[in-house]
Structures are given as structure tokens and as C-alpha cells.
Write an enzyme that holds these catalytic residues in place. Sequence first.
Site: not given
Length: 614
Positions: A2, A51, A53, A77-78, A102, A294, A378
Site C-alpha cells: 500500500c 492494494l 493482498v 505498507n508491507g 496481517d 523480460v 531475486g
Amino acid sequence: MCGFTGWIDWTEDLTKQSIILEKMTGTLANRGPDASGTWISPHCALGHRRLSVIDPANGAQPMVRTSEDDTYVLVYNGELYNAPELKRELEGLGRHFTTTCDTEVLLVAYMEWGPVCVEKFNGIFAFALWDSREQQLFIARDRLGVKPFFFAKQLGRFIFGSEPKALLAHPAVKPEVGPEGLAEIFIVGPARTPGVGVYRDLSELKPGQCAIVNRSGVKVSTYWELKSKPHTESVDETAKTVGDLLKDTVERQLISDVPLCTLLSGGLDSSALTSLAVNYYNETGQSNVHTFSVDYVDNDKHFKAHAFQPNADAPWIERMVSHLGTTHHSMVFDTPELVATLREAMLARDMPGMADVDASLLLFCREIKKEATVAISGEAADEIFGGYPWFHREEALNAGTFPWSLAAGMRADLLSQDVAAWIRPLEYIGDRYSDAIAEVPHLDGENEAARKMRQMSYLNITRFMPTLLDRKDRMSMAVGLEVRVPYCDHRLVEYVYNIPWEIKIAGDREKGILRKALEGVLPNDVLYRKKSPYPKTHNPNYLNAVRKQVLEIINEGTSPLLSLINVKKIRELAESEAASSNLPWFGQLMSGPQLFAWLLQVDMWLREYKVVIR
């Protein structure tokens, strides 16, 4: 994932400032396209964009909970990857929950344990939590700085947000940049000094820091930092521990209530995460893993191997997709798209960044978002395990500066004489290097070689890695995509930091201990492939396009950029034959084409943000 913003003001009644709060919150719409919310009290204003999730139907923010006479309000946010364990522990202490998200776990954890709750969290996070009884704001950022937190301290006022744009939407924060900010842009970049926000009024909460904001001021404390400890395990035991930690980390980060995928380059790091994800999905009876890669139009024709990119990715991606049976999506971008997206990438960062690499990553994330909301990436393996070429070169180890700043003198030559005299670029980078070296937690009894390698690891984890994490957060959240980075699990980082160098390069290979830990997880040819970074375009059309635009800016003569740069030198570079090569004009990480693309971003930034240099 977020975005949040807000401010504390002890001198005004903020209930009359809702329009400002709405404007600040609105700047973060891309970070949180699913919902918006605000909360205002006389001295605290909080805004949030969500956002969804975990538990999309609930978990709206700002999240408010009451206990007796106290009201707690959270913007966050997280993700907390150990939320299930924390929730069970809190339920055992008599706490009750109304959602499965969470966010509520984090809020209740603070209600139960207070500020020390951050020491219990395993995750990526930045948050602000208002405690009405104490009349204070508690703020925190995750240990490795995966999620951002910017703030501005003013007399009687504390303004904060996930990105600079949110703070700049407040009338008390101006787009002013002084000598420190210019030095960060022109000489330290693409890395950035921890805590520095570039804009004059802005600072950044450092990774592993938290703070209490009240009428007495802002009290910042460090709850986590790298520490040096003796390593007692054998090579085989170390490989097993690394493998177990990575497996546990990946499985925790695969939890999601929305579509999830992995980014796959065919290299060691992304292939390992994808393989572990496929194994977990198979074991738990979940659907097929989707992977994304990509590339660029005509890269196969123009690719030339060099130390940082020894081979092309495409054949290795095909190898892993075939081996794992994933549902693969290959994204290919062309020069016009990359050039056109430079502006959007700059806006996402609120400042110039890594030019074509930022632009392509933003395009990549936008395409991924069409199929998934969460991606596994990664990032950080090379910083943590010692994969970059500069870990293995004596000239970099003994340079007396950051290994990515070996061409600082060349960069300084690109500044105008007045700016160079004002910001003293080489002195500035030297001071920042000295500050970083002074922080390194060495181990008693280490020989000189071991000290150098520990020092190099520390510089990469605390100075270079945040650059890539910042890039990934900003480009992905610009399109509402959450990216998780398993190699940044603090348990893994703490453990690997203290592995002696001779074990890290087990088998006399870079990242040797990681390769050994992944034996049986990956095919041997992929397992022992040489490192290759995030790909960039090698198409000469890109150079021609950005070089032409830079020359147009110079010839037009009205850009604020021109007073900052050595115009004569830049023109000579743009018109020279050498500009078409891939030689590093701007340090080890910026080639000729990237230099011109970066200058375009600087020009856009100065104009669009109406930056005042003073």
C-alpha cells in the site's frame, strides 16, 4: 502492499485540514488502487491507499481499534510473514481478532507489546501508528529497508509518507534541493546515502529504525543492525542452514489471497526461488506457477558480453521453463517504449534514477500486473552472498571508495564548475565512504583479508542493496504490483553476513555456498551459470534516440539542467564515436546510452517538480 501518508501538528487543529490530507493521499493512488481511507483528529491526520493482498474483504485502513480509553490507528505498507504465529501467540494472551489480515496482527501486537513489537516481526514493512492516550505516533521500517518511509521535521510538525510526492503535496514542504541533495543525485547515485531524502526538508527513516513522535520531539532508535559473530559450522552444515532458511523464507512469502507469480531470468537467484515455489505448489496441491521474463527487440543481434553481463538470458529462461513446467510469459520491449517511459519512471521515484533500467522495470511490472498482483523476485542475493565482480577484484577491494564509485572523478567532470565548487563532489563521496566504513562491525581476531571482505559485504548490504530495493519498490508499486524479496529475510542476511569468505566461495566460485545449498534443487548447468544482472537493451536505436534528445536540450538552451552540467563536455560525449560504445562513462553501472537517458530524467525532474536549487 500500500501507500500511506499523514502528519502530526501540535499547533493547529487538523480536523480543518481534510482537503490537504486527501490531496496527499491521492498522490499514492498507484500504490493502492483498491481502496482509499483517511482519519483525522485534532493533532494527527492519517491517509492510506490500499492494494488488497490478504483478506481483501476486510483489513481496510486506516485501521482503528479501541481498548478502554485508548484509540489506536494504523496505516501500514508491507507484509508480515510470521503473522500466523504472532496471531496464535496474541490469542493465547487473550487478544481477539475480527479479520484474517496481517494489518490487524501488527496493530494488536503494538497494543499488547508496545514499541518492542517490531523486534517480533518477520516481514517487509513501514507503518505509522497513533496512540491517542499517549498522544504519540509510533513509526517503524523493516530491517533491510524493503519498504520506504520519508519524513520532514518542522517546528511543531512532523510530515511523513511512503514516497516524497506525498510530502511535497503538503504546502509546508517545498521541492528545494541543496548541495547535499545535488551531491546525492550527481555523485552518489545510483546508490543513496541512508537517511538522506535528497529534497532539502526530507529525511528517510533508515532500515531497522523506529521512532516515537510526541510533543517533546522525535526520538529515533535502532532496533536492528548487522552484527559480527563467529561462524562455527562446517561447509556442509552451512550449506544446509542456508538451504533450510531459504526454503522456509520462500514458503512463507508464497502466502497470498490474490494471484502470485515469480520473476525468472534463468540465473541462479531467480531460478532457485522459482524452483522452490514450484516444489511447494506441487506439495500443497496448488495450481501451476506462472513465471515472467523480460527482453528487448533485437537484443539477440546486439548483445556483447562483458564482466557484469557475461551471457544472454533467453536460452537459460527456456531451460528453466522446460525443466519446471511453469506457465511462462515473455515480455519484449522496443526502443520507443523505453524512451517514452523515462518520464514515468522518474515520476515514480520523484527524482532521476537508473534511467533505462527503471523504465524497462516499470513496463515489465505493468505487464505482470495484468496477470498477477504479487511477484517473487531475486533481489539482494549478490549483495548478501558476494556475487558481484567487485567482490573478487583487488583494485575494488583496495580502492578506498565504494566499488560502484570508481569513476567518481569522471562523474565530477560532467558538472559545471560552479556546481562542482559548491557541492565538492569528490570530498562528499569520500566523507560518505568514511562514514560507512566507520559503521562496519568487525570481528575480533579477523585477519586483514577477512576484514576487507566483511567490509565489502557491509557496504553492499547497507549502501548498494537499498538502491535496488528502492528501484523495485517504486517501479512495481507505480502499477500496483507487490514484489516480495526472499533473499532479504533478516534471518538469512544475519546468518550469511557472518559466513567466512572462504566458505561463501565454496568450490572456488562466486556465491559458492548458495550454489552448494541448492544442489538437487536446480540442474547443474543452471546452478553453475555465471551471474547476469537485470537485462538492459543493447539496441543502438536506444542510444541514438536519447543522445538526440540530449543534444536538442543543449541546443534549445533554456533547460535548468544546463546550469548544473558541463555543457561542453556533454556535447563532446554525445557527438563522439565513443558514445555508441558500451564503455562506462558514469561509473561501473552506467554506460553511454544510460548517461544520456539519465540526463533526460534530470531535465524532466527539474522542470516537472519545479525544483529550486539553493
